[in-house]
Scaffold this motif. Structure first.
Motif, short mmCIF file in Angstrom:
data_model
loop_
_atom_site.label_atom_id
_atom_site.label_comp_id
_atom_site.label_asym_id
_atom_site.label_seq_id
_atom_site.Cartn_x
_atom_site.Cartn_y
_atom_site.Cartn_z
N ARG A 240 0.81 -1.37 0.08
CA ARG A 240 0.09 -0.05 -0.02
C ARG A 240 0.87 1.14 -0.09
O ARG A 240 1.60 1.63 0.95
CB ARG A 240 -1.00 0.00 1.16
CG ARG A 240 -1.91 -1.32 1.05
CD ARG A 240 -2.45 -1.56 2.46
NE ARG A 240 -3.50 -2.74 2.25
CZ ARG A 240 -4.22 -3.06 3.51
NH1 ARG A 240 -3.92 -2.51 4.63
NH2 ARG A 240 -5.10 -4.10 3.24
N PHE A 241 1.17 1.74 -1.24
CA PHE A 241 1.91 2.92 -1.31
C PHE A 241 0.99 4.23 -0.93
O PHE A 241 0.15 4.32 -1.51
CB PHE A 241 2.49 3.14 -2.75
CG PHE A 241 3.48 2.12 -3.04
CD1 PHE A 241 4.78 2.08 -2.76
CD2 PHE A 241 3.00 0.74 -3.74
CE1 PHE A 241 5.75 1.01 -3.00
CE2 PHE A 241 3.73 -0.23 -3.97
CZ PHE A 241 5.05 -0.04 -3.56
N VAL A 242 1.53 5.07 0.07
CA VAL A 242 0.77 6.21 0.30
C VAL A 242 1.23 7.34 0.33
O VAL A 242 2.47 7.54 0.68
CB VAL A 242 0.24 6.04 2.06
CG1 VAL A 242 -0.66 7.17 2.37
CG2 VAL A 242 -0.37 4.51 2.10
N PRO A 243 0.98 8.50 -0.47
CA PRO A 243 1.34 9.69 -0.77
C PRO A 243 1.51 10.51 0.66
O PRO A 243 0.59 10.80 1.02
CB PRO A 243 0.72 10.46 -1.76
CG PRO A 243 -0.50 9.79 -1.61
CD PRO A 243 -0.30 8.27 -1.23
N VAL A 244 2.78 10.80 1.05
CA VAL A 244 2.84 11.78 2.28
C VAL A 244 3.91 12.44 2.03
O VAL A 244 5.21 12.51 2.12
CB VAL A 244 3.46 10.70 3.42
CG1 VAL A 244 3.12 11.53 4.77
CG2 VAL A 244 2.36 9.52 3.62
N PRO A 245 3.51 14.02 1.55
CA PRO A 245 4.37 14.76 0.83
C PRO A 245 5.36 15.27 1.87
O PRO A 245 6.52 15.58 1.67
CB PRO A 245 3.66 15.81 0.29
CG PRO A 245 2.32 15.05 0.12
CD PRO A 245 1.94 14.13 1.04
N ASN A 246 4.98 15.48 3.03
CA ASN A 246 5.73 16.16 4.11
C ASN A 246 6.54 15.15 4.90
O ASN A 246 6.32 14.17 5.46
CB ASN A 246 4.64 16.89 5.52
CG ASN A 246 5.62 17.47 6.33
OD1 ASN A 246 5.92 17.09 7.09
ND2 ASN A 246 5.40 18.90 6.11
N ALA A 247 7.85 15.34 4.80
CA ALA A 247 8.90 14.54 5.51
C ALA A 247 8.67 14.30 6.85
O ALA A 247 8.95 13.15 7.43
CB ALA A 247 10.31 14.96 5.25
N THR A 248 8.39 15.40 7.78
CA THR A 248 8.16 15.18 9.00
C THR A 248 7.07 14.18 9.37
O THR A 248 6.79 13.39 10.28
CB THR A 248 7.79 16.49 9.73
OG1 THR A 248 9.02 17.55 9.46
CG2 THR A 248 7.56 16.51 11.36
N THR A 249 5.76 14.27 8.63
CA THR A 249 4.76 13.25 8.65
C THR A 249 5.06 11.88 8.45
O THR A 249 4.68 11.12 9.20
CB THR A 249 3.35 13.84 7.60
OG1 THR A 249 3.36 15.17 7.87
CG2 THR A 249 2.28 13.00 8.04
N ARG A 250 6.01 11.82 7.36
CA ARG A 250 6.56 10.42 7.10
C ARG A 250 7.35 9.88 8.20
O ARG A 250 7.19 8.75 8.77
CB ARG A 250 7.39 10.41 5.92
CG ARG A 250 6.62 10.66 4.53
CD ARG A 250 7.42 10.09 3.29
NE ARG A 250 8.62 10.93 3.24
CZ ARG A 250 8.86 12.14 2.53
NH1 ARG A 250 7.94 12.75 2.17
NH2 ARG A 250 10.06 12.55 2.50
N LEU A 251 8.19 10.67 8.98
CA LEU A 251 9.06 10.07 10.21
C LEU A 251 8.05 10.03 11.28
O LEU A 251 7.99 8.97 11.95
CB LEU A 251 10.04 11.25 10.53
CG LEU A 251 10.53 11.08 11.78
CD1 LEU A 251 11.43 10.16 11.71
CD2 LEU A 251 11.46 12.53 12.13
N GLU A 252 6.92 10.82 11.65
CA GLU A 252 6.15 10.50 12.80
C GLU A 252 5.22 9.38 12.72
O GLU A 252 5.04 8.56 13.41
CB GLU A 252 5.11 11.88 12.95
CG GLU A 252 6.03 13.22 13.22
CD GLU A 252 6.64 12.89 14.55
OE1 GLU A 252 6.26 12.03 15.36
OE2 GLU A 252 7.59 13.84 14.77
N GLY A 253 4.94 9.18 11.29
CA GLY A 253 4.18 7.75 10.88
C GLY A 253 5.11 6.50 11.37
O GLY A 253 4.54 5.52 11.76
N VAL A 254 6.20 6.55 10.76
CA VAL A 254 6.96 5.36 10.90
C VAL A 254 7.17 5.10 12.41
O VAL A 254 7.32 4.18 13.12
CB VAL A 254 8.16 5.35 10.34
CG1 VAL A 254 9.26 6.31 10.61
CG2 VAL A 254 8.60 3.96 9.94
N LEU A 255 7.52 6.30 13.14
CA LEU A 255 7.76 6.28 14.70
C LEU A 255 6.53 5.84 15.32
O LEU A 255 6.46 4.93 16.62
CB LEU A 255 8.10 7.56 15.14
CG LEU A 255 9.60 8.14 14.73
CD1 LEU A 255 9.76 9.50 15.25
CD2 LEU A 255 10.71 7.04 15.19
#
Length: 525
Positions: A240-255
């Motif tokens: 499931r490839f999810v577009p998350v343009p904001n790098a901080t949001t990608r970081l918070e999501g994986v954390l």
């Protein structure tokens, strides 16, 4: 918030996490992502830098499209872990005629398309012809191809007009891929997404997700997995490839455990990842690639070579890299396009790198007839290091007396607008670091945005591409590098390492320039 029918209802805790993460993640599945069995099943949530501009593997050379669609489409050849070319849909390496102009390719038997049809030579021929019509990479290759023909149900022959050493490397690239598709599905634009890969397209909702599902009839190779080569196995039910343009949001999501993988994080994220504990694993991909600045040589204020030379004189690449990556573990400022120890290392043109000389640049611009026109710098914040480098570049230009117009757009818009020479003068991008110089940047070919097309370029590349001996190609590449510094179609800023992150539950992942998720699984919860 309503759950998508593919995805079970979120728990209250995960609903709160999703709300905190903000827009772009709201339809993301959570609980179903965990596999009940450790080696097979489940779905991986993969946070990418944005929405793929297309699902057509030939339509664009962007890494994002290549990353997603390499799971769906496959090429004749691919790269192993040492960047050696290996067969994928081809049965073996080609038989090459004594004069080097005829490539005879045997195809694998029993390879099925996602529609159930067996792959044959007619499909390969039709696909390669479309690739040479649609893809910028394919168009460049097409100029040296005399013909492509089926020589039986599972044999293809490629005839060249002249020796062309990079042919197989071009056929192996995931971006702008020469992916094989059923001949009856071929159209422009594509309306059917049908490949041979371990995953098939299940559903796409623009700006929400692209879901790929396991293809149960996939015909894997038998060789051990190595890089992109060898055995590919779809252990996960879905990607499931999810577009998350904001790098901080990608970081918070994986954390937070919402994503199993987060692509291309900011260097500053390393501190957070180091403190995250064993549940999250930082991924440092060395020699990931190089950022570069493309100039519009066709129209506008920088169509003049002398003006581009003035801009190059003003630039300070080392400061741009520092702004883009901060931590020196993540970048190296060197004038050579390839590192020492490789066949293509050269210091040609080194005196024109990292000059940061505003006085000389101002003099050069005046001699070139500069009349205070704004230099339009197009950049996207979806790659934060692009944006930070553009800010420093703009300051360097201002010190040299240039007016600048920083145009910040999303990545999909940049990819679209860069095809129109009336809309920009400079844009910021990056490429992976590959072993074959002609693979990237695309400006070395013909027709790519920037439209570099001079007699000197044609002569230098003709000499380089017609020489199959790598020991002789090295010095010839030095002449190409020197020409790039002189004519300034683009500026290679330096080299960088990539930072991503994964959940510890995502097992079997191999760091790669184009992340791939065959042969990966989820640990039992």
């Amino acid at each position: 918030m309503n759950a998508h029918p593919l995805f079970p209802q979120m728990t209250r805790r995960r609903l709160l996490v999703s709300a905190l993460l903000g827009a772009g993640c709201m339809s993301l599945p959570l609980e179903a992502a965990w596999a009940l069995e450790g080696t097979r099943g489940g779905a991986a949530n993969l946070a990418m830098i944005g929405e793929p501009q297309s699902l057509d593997p030939m339509a664009t050379p962007t890494d994002l499209v290549g990353t997603v669609m390499q799971h769906v489409y496959e090429p004749l050849y691919t790269f192993d872990a040492q960047w050696n070319i290996q067969p994928m849909l081809a049965e073996a390496m080609p038989a090459i005629s004594d004069d080097g102009k005829v490539y005879s390719i045997a195809l694998r038997r029993g390879v099925k398309f996602h529609n159930g049809k067996d792959m044959g030579a007619d499909d390969v021929v039709a696909s390669l012809r479309r690739w040479m019509e649609v893809s910028a990479r394919g168009k460049a290759v097409g100029q040296v191809v005399a013909g492509i023909a089926a020589k039986g149900p599972l044999a293809v022959e490629i005839q060249l007009k002249t020796l062309y050493a990079p042919l197989l490397a071009h056929l192996a690239m995931p971006s702008g891929m020469a992916g094989v598709m059923p001949k009856e599905s071929i159209a422009s634009p594509l309306t059917e997404i049908v490949g041979t890969g371990p995953y098939r397209l299940k559903e796409r909702k623009p700006d929400q997700y692209t879901v790929l599902a396991r293809f149960d009839q996939y015909a894997a190779r038998s060789e051990p997995a190595s890089g992109y080569a060898g055995k590919r196995e779809a252990l996960l039910d879905e990607l499931r490839f999810v577009p998350v343009p904001n790098a901080t949001t990608r970081l918070e999501g994986v954390l937070a455990g919402q994503f199993h993988y987060a692509d291309l994080l900011q260097v500053e994220s390393m501190g957070r990842l180091d403190k995250a504990g064993p549940a999250v694993v930082p991924i440092l991909t060395k020699n990931f690639g190089f950022p570069y600045i493309v100039f519009n040589t066709k129209e506008g204020v920088l169509a003049s070579q002398a003006m581009r030379q003035a801009v190059q004189t003003a630039m300070g690449e080392a400061e741009m890299l520092q702004a883009g990556f901060g931590d020196k573990r993540f970048f190296i400022a060197e004038p050579n396009f390839f590192p020492k120890g490789t066949p293509y290392y050269s210091d040609a043109g080194a005196d024109l790198y990292n000059q940061k000389n505003p006085k000389l640049a101002k003099e050069q611009a005046a001699k070139a007839g500069y009349k205070a026109e704004p230099v339009r710098i197009m950049v996207s914040r979806q790659y934060e290091f692009h944006y930070n480098m553009a800010l420093v570049m703009a300051e360097h230009l201002k010190r040299a007396g240039f007016k600048t117009d920083l145009m910040v757009v999303d990545w999909a818009t940049l990819v679209q607008r860069r095809n129109d020479p009336k809309l920009w003068d400079v844009y910021v991008t990056h490429s992976g670091q590959f072993p074959e110089p002609m693979l990237s940047p695309p400006q070395l070919g013909d027709g790519a945005p920037g439209w570099w097309d001079t007699d000197a370029k044609k002569a230098a590349l003709a000499a380089f591409n017609s020489e199959p001996d790598v020991t002789k190609r090295g010095p010839l590449w030095g002449k190409v590098q020197e020409l790039v510094y002189h004519e300034v179609p683009f500026v290679e800023v330096g080299r960088f390492n990539g930072l991503s992150a994964r959940s510890a539950s995502l097992q079997g992942y191999t760091p790669a320039i184009w992340p791939f998720f065959w042969n990966t699984s989820l640990a039992a919860r």
